[in-house]
Design a protein around this motif. Structure first.
Motif, PDB file in Angstrom:
ATOM      1  N   UNK A  81      39.636  31.031  44.021  1.00 40.72           N
ATOM      2  CA  UNK A  81      40.237  30.350  45.188  1.00 40.72           C
ATOM      3  C   UNK A  81      41.745  30.535  45.259  1.00 40.72           C
ATOM      4  N   UNK A  82      42.419  30.673  44.121  1.00 40.11           N
ATOM      5  CA  UNK A  82      43.852  30.937  44.138  1.00 40.11           C
ATOM      6  C   UNK A  82      44.162  32.271  44.796  1.00 40.11           C
ATOM      7  N   UNK A  83      43.325  33.260  44.539  1.00 45.22           N
ATOM      8  CA  UNK A  83      43.477  34.564  45.181  1.00 45.22           C
ATOM      9  C   UNK A  83      43.280  34.450  46.686  1.00 45.22           C
ATOM     10  N   UNK A  89      48.213  33.267  52.758  1.00 44.32           N
ATOM     11  CA  UNK A  89      49.664  33.272  52.909  1.00 44.32           C
ATOM     12  C   UNK A  89      50.162  34.640  53.352  1.00 44.32           C
ATOM     13  N   UNK A  90      49.564  35.699  52.824  1.00 45.09           N
ATOM     14  CA  UNK A  90      50.011  37.042  53.162  1.00 45.09           C
ATOM     15  C   UNK A  90      49.900  37.307  54.665  1.00 45.09           C
ATOM     16  N   UNK A 142      46.840  32.697  42.596  1.00 41.55           N
ATOM     17  CA  UNK A 142      47.783  32.743  43.719  1.00 41.55           C
ATOM     18  C   UNK A 142      48.991  33.621  43.388  1.00 41.55           C
ATOM     19  N   UNK A 143      49.629  33.350  42.248  1.00 43.54           N
ATOM     20  CA  UNK A 143      50.826  34.116  41.896  1.00 43.54           C
ATOM     21  C   UNK A 143      50.482  35.570  41.578  1.00 43.54           C
ATOM     22  N   UNK A 144      49.276  35.805  41.081  1.00 45.63           N
ATOM     23  CA  UNK A 144      48.849  37.172  40.838  1.00 45.63           C
ATOM     24  C   UNK A 144      48.708  37.929  42.154  1.00 45.63           C
ATOM     25  N   UNK A 145      48.200  37.260  43.180  1.00 47.64           N
ATOM     26  CA  UNK A 145      48.021  37.929  44.470  1.00 47.64           C
ATOM     27  C   UNK A 145      49.356  38.268  45.122  1.00 47.64           C
ATOM     28  N   UNK A 146      50.306  37.307  45.114  1.00 50.43           N
ATOM     29  CA  UNK A 146      51.547  37.511  45.865  1.00 50.43           C
ATOM     30  C   UNK A 146      52.601  38.286  45.081  1.00 50.43           C
ATOM     31  N   UNK A 147      52.451  38.392  43.743  1.00 53.87           N
ATOM     32  CA  UNK A 147      53.485  39.110  42.986  1.00 53.87           C
ATOM     33  C   UNK A 147      52.988  39.703  41.671  1.00 53.87           C
ATOM     34  N   UNK A 186      40.638  42.004  49.253  1.00 58.32           N
ATOM     35  CA  UNK A 186      41.572  41.529  50.289  1.00 58.32           C
ATOM     36  C   UNK A 186      42.801  42.427  50.443  1.00 58.32           C
ATOM     37  N   UNK A 187      43.263  43.059  49.374  1.00 51.10           N
ATOM     38  CA  UNK A 187      44.390  43.996  49.501  1.00 51.10           C
ATOM     39  C   UNK A 187      44.011  45.128  50.461  1.00 51.10           C
ATOM     40  N   UNK A 188      42.813  45.661  50.287  1.00 51.39           N
ATOM     41  CA  UNK A 188      42.368  46.749  51.161  1.00 51.39           C
ATOM     42  C   UNK A 188      42.180  46.252  52.591  1.00 51.39           C
ATOM     43  N   UNK A 189      41.601  45.079  52.746  1.00 48.91           N
ATOM     44  CA  UNK A 189      41.332  44.526  54.083  1.00 48.91           C
ATOM     45  C   UNK A 189      42.628  44.223  54.822  1.00 48.91           C
ATOM     46  N   UNK A 190      43.647  43.793  54.100  1.00 50.37           N
ATOM     47  CA  UNK A 190      44.933  43.451  54.711  1.00 50.37           C
ATOM     48  C   UNK A 190      45.816  44.676  54.945  1.00 50.37           C
ATOM     49  N   UNK A 191      45.350  45.849  54.554  1.00 49.67           N
ATOM     50  CA  UNK A 191      46.118  47.065  54.794  1.00 49.67           C
ATOM     51  C   UNK A 191      47.281  47.267  53.844  1.00 49.67           C
ATOM     52  N   UNK A 192      47.240  46.650  52.662  1.00 54.03           N
ATOM     53  CA  UNK A 192      48.329  46.791  51.694  1.00 54.03           C
ATOM     54  C   UNK A 192      48.325  48.186  51.080  1.00 54.03           C
ATOM     55  N   UNK A 193      47.142  48.790  50.967  1.00 51.54           N
ATOM     56  CA  UNK A 193      47.058  50.161  50.484  1.00 51.54           C
ATOM     57  C   UNK A 193      47.271  51.129  51.650  1.00 51.54           C
TER      58      UNK A 193
END
Length: 248
Positions: A81-83, A89-90, A142-147, A186-193
């Motif tokens: 859930x933190x992720x 937030x992203x 959470x902190x792993x996801x954002x940084x 979620x990184x892939x879905x959000x277009x971060x890659x």
């Protein structure tokens, strides 16, 4: 693919590998902080996650089944859930907010480690309860996801459990290997890659593997105090620079 950025990325990849391979992964996120100085934060995060996963694959075997599964499971159940919170937030934050978050987390990391080393923060004498493990896992996710900075929150809980150094290291490796897989979707879905970040990863992957090998080898050889002393200085300067860039 500028040569200067490649050199910075190579150093960051080696540093992340050494940290994750031998020192509980706590300082690995300094690599993302350094990259965020020369690249947009989203690009820095997108470049680092595949490299961290390569390091995970290389370091799981040396620590295989030497982890403490009950602690890892609690932290993972909180981390999922933190992720998800980090992903939400992203979608509503801009690049400067992420620079600010990464900078603040960098300074908080330095403050926490300095406080524990100096005796300002007294280690808990009894193990933290299960609910604290879930909470630490949520913060770590959470902190792993954002940084890519989930290490400190997980370390606070694991250190309270009074497990030995190698079990601590193995549990950290397992936890963040699993959380990084969770983050990938979620990184892939959000277009971060992007095609560019993945090409950059191919260039940097050998350096990440070299760092992982050095980390495993140095787990018993390199004093943790020396390693983190360098990390503290780098993170302090990096954190201050990121906060300055975000606010100005």
């Amino acid at each position: 693919m500028d040569l200067g950025i490649i050199a910075i990325g190579a150093a960051a990849a080696i540093f992340a590998g050494v940290s994750k391979g031998g020192f509980g992964s706590g300082a690995a996120f300094a690599s993302a902080s350094v990259l965020a100085l020369v690249l947009p934060p989203a690009q820095a995060l997108g470049i680092m996650l595949p490299l961290l996963m390569v390091i995970d694959a290389a370091t799981l075997r040396p620590y295989w089944r030497r982890w403490s599964w009950p602690e890892a499971r609690l932290l993972l159940w909180g981390g999922i859930p933190g992720t998800a919170l980090g992903a939400v937030l992203y979608t509503i934050a801009d690049a400067d907010l992420f620079r600010l978050l990464i900078g603040v987390i960098s300074l908080a990391f330095v403050g926490w480690h300095t406080g524990t080393r100096s005796g300002l923060f007294k280690p808990r004498q009894t193990p933290l309860p299960a609910w604290a493990g879930l909470l630490a896992g949520t913060v770590a996710g959470f902190t792993s996801f954002v940084s890519h900075a989930g290490g400190p929150a997980a370390a606070i809980y694991l250190l309270s459990q009074r497990i030995d150094k190698t079990r601590f290291q193995a549990t950290s490796v397992l936890l963040f290997a699993l959380l990084n897989v969770v983050k990938f979707v979620p990184y892939a879905w959000l277009g971060i890659f992007s095609a560019d970040t993945l090409k950059f990863d191919l260039v940097l992957a050998p350096f990440a593997l070299l760092g992982a090998w050095l980390g495993v080898k140095s787990h018993r050889l390199v004093p943790e105090r020396t390693f983190f002393a360098i990390t503290y200085v780098a993170l302090t300067l990096t954190g201050l620079k990121l906060i300055w860039d975000a606010l100005t």
